[in-house]
Design a protein around this motif. Structure first.
Motif, PDB file in Angstrom:
ATOM      1  N   PHE A 221       0.807  -1.195  -0.005  1.00 57.54           N
ATOM      2  CA  PHE A 221       0.111   0.173  -0.140  1.00 57.54           C
ATOM      3  C   PHE A 221       0.693   1.224  -0.034  1.00 57.54           C
ATOM      4  CE2 PHE A 221      -2.923  -3.185   2.036  1.00 57.54           C
ATOM      5  CZ  PHE A 221      -3.852  -3.251   1.228  1.00 57.54           C
ATOM      6  N   SER A 222       2.051   1.257   0.275  1.00 55.08           N
ATOM      7  CA  SER A 222       3.026   2.319   0.466  1.00 55.08           C
ATOM      8  C   SER A 222       3.152   2.767  -1.022  1.00 55.08           C
ATOM      9  CB  SER A 222       4.235   1.729   0.746  1.00 55.08           C
ATOM     10  OG  SER A 222       4.082   1.341   2.187  1.00 55.08           O
ATOM     11  N   LEU A 223       3.085   1.962  -2.120  1.00 51.87           N
ATOM     12  CA  LEU A 223       3.149   2.287  -3.403  1.00 51.87           C
ATOM     13  C   LEU A 223       1.944   3.381  -3.809  1.00 51.87           C
ATOM     14  CD1 LEU A 223       3.831  -1.184  -5.200  1.00 51.87           C
ATOM     15  CD2 LEU A 223       5.552   0.596  -4.692  1.00 51.87           C
ATOM     16  N   ALA A 224       1.043   3.560  -3.242  1.00 53.20           N
ATOM     17  CA  ALA A 224       0.020   4.159  -3.619  1.00 53.20           C
ATOM     18  C   ALA A 224       0.273   5.584  -3.474  1.00 53.20           C
ATOM     19  CB  ALA A 224      -1.313   3.866  -2.827  1.00 53.20           C
ATOM     20  N   VAL A 248       4.289  18.651  -1.793  1.00 54.12           N
ATOM     21  CA  VAL A 248       4.225  18.100  -0.274  1.00 54.12           C
ATOM     22  C   VAL A 248       3.644  16.717  -0.529  1.00 54.12           C
ATOM     23  CG1 VAL A 248       2.694  18.197   1.620  1.00 54.12           C
ATOM     24  CG2 VAL A 248       3.404  20.391   0.672  1.00 54.12           C
ATOM     25  N   MET A 249       3.198  16.209  -1.568  1.00 51.74           N
ATOM     26  CA  MET A 249       2.671  14.688  -1.653  1.00 51.74           C
ATOM     27  C   MET A 249       4.052  13.940  -2.010  1.00 51.74           C
ATOM     28  SD  MET A 249      -0.178  13.233  -3.782  1.00 51.74           S
ATOM     29  CE  MET A 249      -0.772  11.389  -3.839  1.00 51.74           C
ATOM     30  N   ILE A 250       4.786  14.661  -2.824  1.00 52.38           N
ATOM     31  CA  ILE A 250       6.100  13.842  -3.236  1.00 52.38           C
ATOM     32  C   ILE A 250       7.066  13.764  -2.383  1.00 52.38           C
ATOM     33  CG2 ILE A 250       8.148  14.290  -4.918  1.00 52.38           C
ATOM     34  CD1 ILE A 250       6.340  15.002  -6.992  1.00 52.38           C
ATOM     35  N   ALA A 251       7.227  14.823  -1.680  1.00 51.08           N
ATOM     36  CA  ALA A 251       7.969  14.944  -0.251  1.00 51.08           C
ATOM     37  C   ALA A 251       7.667  14.016   0.854  1.00 51.08           C
ATOM     38  CB  ALA A 251       8.116  16.465   0.214  1.00 51.08           C
ATOM     39  N   ALA A 252       6.228  13.806   0.882  1.00 53.85           N
ATOM     40  CA  ALA A 252       5.632  12.934   1.970  1.00 53.85           C
ATOM     41  C   ALA A 252       6.242  11.443   1.483  1.00 53.85           C
ATOM     42  CB  ALA A 252       4.385  12.708   2.202  1.00 53.85           C
ATOM     43  N   ALA A 253       6.389  11.075   0.206  1.00 55.01           N
ATOM     44  CA  ALA A 253       6.891   9.807  -0.024  1.00 55.01           C
ATOM     45  C   ALA A 253       8.326   9.542   0.130  1.00 55.01           C
ATOM     46  CB  ALA A 253       6.268   9.606  -1.731  1.00 55.01           C
ATOM     47  N   LEU A 254       9.091  10.711   0.210  1.00 53.17           N
ATOM     48  CA  LEU A 254      10.872  10.532  -0.016  1.00 53.17           C
ATOM     49  C   LEU A 254      11.124  11.044   1.442  1.00 53.17           C
ATOM     50  CD1 LEU A 254      11.122  11.656  -3.714  1.00 53.17           C
ATOM     51  CD2 LEU A 254      11.193   9.181  -2.801  1.00 53.17           C
ATOM     52  N   LEU A 279      11.901   1.277   0.919  1.00 56.26           N
ATOM     53  CA  LEU A 279      10.604   2.142   0.604  1.00 56.26           C
ATOM     54  C   LEU A 279      11.105   3.500  -0.079  1.00 56.26           C
ATOM     55  CD1 LEU A 279       8.058   2.899   1.003  1.00 56.26           C
ATOM     56  CD2 LEU A 279       8.547   3.993   3.478  1.00 56.26           C
ATOM     57  N   VAL A 280      12.321   3.971   0.520  1.00 57.52           N
ATOM     58  CA  VAL A 280      12.740   5.207  -0.391  1.00 57.52           C
ATOM     59  C   VAL A 280      13.198   4.591  -2.014  1.00 57.52           C
ATOM     60  CG1 VAL A 280      14.736   6.933  -0.853  1.00 57.52           C
ATOM     61  CG2 VAL A 280      13.883   6.164   1.544  1.00 57.52           C
ATOM     62  N   ILE A 281      13.636   4.050  -2.222  1.00 57.28           N
ATOM     63  CA  ILE A 281      13.763   3.484  -3.606  1.00 57.28           C
ATOM     64  C   ILE A 281      12.706   3.047  -4.448  1.00 57.28           C
ATOM     65  CG2 ILE A 281      15.105   1.712  -5.112  1.00 57.28           C
ATOM     66  CD1 ILE A 281      17.215   1.411  -3.027  1.00 57.28           C
ATOM     67  N   VAL A 282      11.671   2.506  -3.647  1.00 57.55           N
ATOM     68  CA  VAL A 282      10.376   2.073  -4.141  1.00 57.55           C
ATOM     69  C   VAL A 282       9.761   3.270  -4.709  1.00 57.55           C
ATOM     70  CG1 VAL A 282       8.282   0.994  -3.873  1.00 57.55           C
ATOM     71  CG2 VAL A 282      10.359  -0.347  -3.347  1.00 57.55           C
ATOM     72  N   ASN A 283       9.482   4.386  -3.724  1.00 56.33           N
ATOM     73  CA  ASN A 283       9.045   5.496  -3.913  1.00 56.33           C
ATOM     74  C   ASN A 283       9.655   6.310  -5.058  1.00 56.33           C
ATOM     75  OD1 ASN A 283       7.050   4.835  -2.052  1.00 56.33           O
ATOM     76  ND2 ASN A 283       7.821   6.236  -0.660  1.00 56.33           N
ATOM     77  N   LEU A 329      11.774  -5.282  -6.097  1.00 58.29           N
ATOM     78  CA  LEU A 329      11.507  -4.785  -4.682  1.00 58.29           C
ATOM     79  C   LEU A 329      10.202  -4.963  -4.146  1.00 58.29           C
ATOM     80  CD1 LEU A 329      13.535  -1.281  -4.956  1.00 58.29           C
ATOM     81  CD2 LEU A 329      14.386  -3.456  -3.860  1.00 58.29           C
ATOM     82  N   ALA A 330       9.180  -5.325  -5.341  1.00 54.43           N
ATOM     83  CA  ALA A 330       7.803  -5.529  -4.722  1.00 54.43           C
ATOM     84  C   ALA A 330       7.689  -6.918  -3.899  1.00 54.43           C
ATOM     85  CB  ALA A 330       6.808  -5.642  -5.582  1.00 54.43           C
ATOM     86  N   ALA A 331       8.518  -7.847  -4.035  1.00 60.75           N
ATOM     87  CA  ALA A 331       8.667  -9.113  -3.223  1.00 60.75           C
ATOM     88  C   ALA A 331       8.575  -8.900  -1.796  1.00 60.75           C
ATOM     89  CB  ALA A 331       9.615  -9.936  -3.878  1.00 60.75           C
ATOM     90  N   PRO A 332       9.675  -7.996  -1.106  1.00 64.30           N
ATOM     91  CA  PRO A 332       9.684  -7.821   0.291  1.00 64.30           C
ATOM     92  C   PRO A 332       8.399  -7.118   0.655  1.00 64.30           C
ATOM     93  CG  PRO A 332      11.457  -6.728  -0.755  1.00 64.30           C
ATOM     94  CD  PRO A 332      10.802  -7.565  -2.083  1.00 64.30           C
ATOM     95  N   LEU A 333       8.034  -6.111   0.009  1.00 64.48           N
ATOM     96  CA  LEU A 333       6.683  -5.577   0.118  1.00 64.48           C
ATOM     97  C   LEU A 333       5.306  -6.612   0.281  1.00 64.48           C
ATOM     98  CD1 LEU A 333       8.528  -3.130  -0.246  1.00 64.48           C
ATOM     99  CD2 LEU A 333       6.631  -1.839  -1.330  1.00 64.48           C
ATOM    100  N   ALA A 334       5.417  -7.299  -0.779  1.00 64.60           N
ATOM    101  CA  ALA A 334       4.171  -8.252  -0.623  1.00 64.60           C
ATOM    102  C   ALA A 334       4.427  -9.262   0.585  1.00 64.60           C
ATOM    103  CB  ALA A 334       4.299  -9.253  -2.030  1.00 64.60           C
ATOM    104  N   GLY A 335       5.469  -9.476   0.724  1.00 63.96           N
ATOM    105  CA  GLY A 335       5.588 -10.456   2.008  1.00 63.96           C
ATOM    106  C   GLY A 335       5.293  -9.631   3.486  1.00 63.96           C
TER     107      GLY A 335
END
Length: 447
Positions: A221-224, A248-254, A279-283, A329-335
């Protein structure tokens, strides 16, 4: 609406005027007498949608980058011929104003501040975000997002890709990488100083103390947030919405995840740091992929029909890099996501089983106060450590066999070995004051 002023090179005057007349554009032309190789200056109003196709035609007629082209916002144009032109470019009656490719490049460039200002603002943002996370203050963290100038670089890189502007693309990517690295390094320094100063004592679980859990153990859900930020950023740039809010939205992700990397590194929690770094790299990948896809779908291309094919290859290449990186990177996020679902399901099942067991006659004197599933803290991908059942009653001592009974009831709902801990909380009145006693009893497959 836009108002254009263009200097016409020698020998191109007739070709330029023929194009404007063919388009049905009402223009004003005047002689150019500076002696710099130009014969005229032509001025004309056009609908916003017409800027890009008209400039493309003029470029093919010989208006090169050496000519001066000025695009100005126009408040209103009172002309019957302009009304006809506006209807011609309304595309099915919709008079939406998509920013032209030429203006888009300029806006993306303007949103990217000078490097010195960029680094100073990011350092301030990193300090504020780290302080906010250490103090567990959402308001302070939001303040860090507001001042982080990350919108321009994220958009510039992808505008550069789809329009074939190598300088804009390189600037955008360099700014992004340098910016995130600076936030991480600054956060490490501030967090180390905080530990030395004793503002946050060593030995505590800093993730629990500052509620960093969602940033060091991210789920799908962090991807959203990042995908939404990338799409909204491009829409704000191309449709004239507020860039400040999207920034602000972009900054919230990084910013908060980058600060979380620094804090956990300073605390020696390298597993948690890996989770925050993922999470930083995924975002970053998500923001760039969403922005790139949105630009391409919106129809932005380099100048001229013959340059579309060369631009398609690098666009697809970058999209593939972003997409493959996300899939890996979605594999660990899926876990982590599956663990969240399992934890929620186990807690619900355990709550039902505890209520069922305590309804038995031999436990009439006990009442369930809380049921919680605790994880082992092995970041970034944790596992269930134990189920803690808190009961209240008049007897402060453990109830013989209750932990084992609860273990038998709850264990079938989990695919892994469980530890069931029963905590007894007793309130006693002594000298007009209430004294709380807590006693624990545990049961597991090894007991």
């Amino acid at each position: 609406m836009r108002y254009l002023e263009i200097t016409v090179p020698e020998g191109k005057r007739r070709a330029v005027l023929d194009i404007l007349e063919d388009e049905g554009i009402d223009y004003v032309v005047s002689d150019e007498t500076s002696g710099r190789g130009y014969t005229a200056v032509v001025r004309f109003p056009v609908p916003t949608r017409a800027v890009e196709p008209v400039l493309d035609r003029l470029r093919r007629a010989g208006i090169s980058d050496e000519s001066s082209v000025v695009v100005i916002n126009a408040e209103t144009v009172i002309s019957e011929q302009f009304a006809t032109l506006r209807d011609q470019y309304s595309h099915g009656g919709q008079k939406g104003a998509r920013t032209s490719r030429q203006v888009l490049r300029t806006k993306a460039d303007e949103l990217t501040p000078p490097f010195t200002i960029y680094t100073v603002m990011l350092l301030i943002s990193a300090v504020v975000a780290t302080a906010g996370l250490l103090a567990d203050s959402p308001a302070v963290v939001i303040g860090a997002m507001v001042i982080a100038p990350l919108l321009g670089p994220a958009l510039a890189a992808n505008v550069g890709i789809v329009t074939g502007d190598d300088r804009l693309k390189a600037t955008g990517f360099v700014y992004q990488l340098v910016g995130v690295t600076m936030v991480v390094v600054a956060s490490i320094g501030l967090a180390v100083l905080a530990r030395i100063a004793g503002l946050e004592p060593a030995g505590v679980d800093i993730v629990v103390a500052t509620e960093l859990g969602e940033r060091v153990s991210p789920n799908l859900f962090s991807l959203a947030v990042a995908l939404g930020a990338g799409i909204a950023g491009i829409l704000s740039l191309t449709r004239g919405f507020s860039e400040a809010i999207v920034g602000v939205m972009i900054a919230a992700a990084l910013i908060p995840p980058s600060a979380a990397v620094g804090i956990t590194v300073a605390w020696g929690m390298y597993g948690a740091a890996v989770g925050a770094a993922v999470l930083v790299i995924v975002n970053l990948l998500s923001i760039n992929l969403a922005a790139l896809a949105t630009l391409w779908v919106a129809g932005y291309r380099p100048q001229g029909l013959f340059e579309v094919s060369p631009s398609r290859t690098p666009t697809y290449t970058y999209a593939a890099i972003f997409g493959i990186g996300l899939l890996v990177l979605a594999a660990p996020l899926a876990g982590v996501t599956l663990l969240d679902f399992h934890t929620t399901e186990l807690e619900s099942s355990a709550d039902d089983e505890v209520e069922s067991v305590l309804n038995e006659s031999e436990y009439d004197h006990l009442e369930a106060a809380a049921v919680a599933v605790e994880l082992d803290g092995d970041y970034p991908i944790q596992s269930v450590d134990q189920v803690v059942v808190t009961v209240t009653g008049q007897d402060p001592g453990p109830e013989p066999g209750l932990a084992d009974r609860l273990y038998e009831a709850i264990e079938p709902h989990s695919d892994e070995s469980l530890v069931i801990e029963v905590q007894y909380v007793v309130a006693e009145q002594r000298g007009g004051e209430t004294e709380i006693q807590q006693v624990a009893d545990r049961s597991s497959s090894d007991s």
